[in-house]
Design a protein around this motif. Structure first.
Motif: not given
Length: 349
Positions: A94-109
């Motif tokens: 889950q965190d691997n997939v979320a990594f790119g989203l977080r790098a683009r500024g999305q909030r963690r949740r």
């Protein structure tokens, strides 16, 4: 908008000079031998290697046009699936997939929720919390694909995405990947040296050799009408170039073949190895091409044996185990090859 790429790259003694276009929803495969320029082309599209000259343009935005324009990788809407996936070992799926989203500024949740959605979509709902070391090769490949698609990229780059899988896993993952690519509405470029991956996954093939495009077209057309020895070897055909005069083709490599339909001028001549039959003596009977050959190699191919034959012309022949036993085939054996004119496919060179 169509991806339009004029890729000119000079690196030491190597020069890449190709044009690639990709329409929305289209999968284009770059196929070629090692050193052909496939990875260099992919790196320019990703923003990892700047162009020496040319232009990359997508959706009214120019990403690279020397000497003044260069959009770095992190600012391009690109998703990449690397050959070895490059998953973070200390992170869950889950965190691997979320990594790119977080790098683009999305909030963690929000990023974790979207990652969970994509893992469910690729069939990994039960592996959301798993670390990469607990995943099979096929599961890791699907995590990497989910990570690439989760950011809704305009361009998806697949770098030998199935190369790390064993044969048993590869068949199922190839089928799964084809399904996901069908649903993806962006532009996809697949880099591979495996002709089966390219034929199954791509809408169009771009064949590279030594930094240039040698053939391009739908998989069925490329397979039916190869234009280089490399492509002919990929699709398993004998290929020759020659000059046609009515129903005779004088081959550049030596020898001549009789064809069924009259032709004139420069042509390619192609036929399957299975169309070549072997005989201990010169055969007679129905009209056919016959010529003496010498066996220079034998290779087992599933349920057939591929025989390499030296002659005018030199050819490949696929024969059954019964033929191997009956003719006692071995290196150095001298035989006659036969080929019916109706088995030969000719097209302009």
């Amino acid at each position: 908008m169509t991806l339009e790429a004029e890729l000119q790259v000079t690196r030491g003694q190597f020069e890449l000079g190709i044009s690639v276009t990709v329409a929305p929803g289209e999968v284009v495969a770059l196929l070629g031998p090692n050193g052909a320029g496939k990875t260099t082309a992919l790196r320019t599209l990703a923003g990892l290697t700047p162009l020496t000259d040319g232009r990359i343009r997508l959706d009214a935005q120019t990403w690279d046009q020397p000497p003044k324009i260069f959009v770095p990788a992190e600012r391009r809407e690109v998703g990449v699936v690397f050959q070895d996936y490059l998953l973070f070992a200390h992170m869950s799926a889950q965190d691997n997939v979320a990594f790119g989203l977080r790098a683009r500024g999305q909030r963690r949740r929000a990023a974790r929720d979207r990652a969970e959605f994509w893992l469910d979509r690729v069939g990994l709902t039960e592996h959301v919390r798993a670390k990469p070391r607990a995943l099979s090769g096929g599961q890791a490949q699907r995590v990497a694909l989910a990570r690439a698609l989760a950011t809704d990229p305009q361009l998806l780059l697949l770098d030998e995405p199935l190369a790390a899988l064993d044969a048993g896993t590869r068949l199922q993952v190839r089928s799964d990947l084809a399904h996901h690519l069908t649903d993806y509405t962006g532009h996809t470029v697949l880099v591979t040296h495996d002709p089966l991956d390219a034929m199954v996954l791509a809408d169009r093939l771009v064949i590279l050799e030594r930094g240039v495009v040698v053939q391009e077209g739908p998989p069925s057309e490329v397979a039916r009408r190869p234009r280089s020895d490399y492509v002919a070897n990929l699709v398993g055909l004998n290929l020759f170039r020659g000059s046609a005069h009515d129903t005779t083709v004088d081959l550049v490599s030596g020898g001549a073949l009789t064809i069924a339909e009259p032709r004139q001028g420069a042509v390619h001549v192609a036929f399957a190895p299975s169309a070549v039959s072997l005989h201990p003596e010169q055969p007679a009977g129905s009209p056919r091409n016959t010529w003496p050959v010498t066996i220079v190699g034998l290779e087992q191919h599933a349920h057939t044996t591929r025989v390499r034959l030296d002659g005018s012309p030199p050819v490949l022949a696929d024969v059954t185990p019964a033929t191997v036993a009956e003719l006692r085939l071995h290196n150095g054996a001298q035989l006659w090859a036969a080929l019916k004119a109706t088995e030969i496919h000719t097209y302009p060179a």
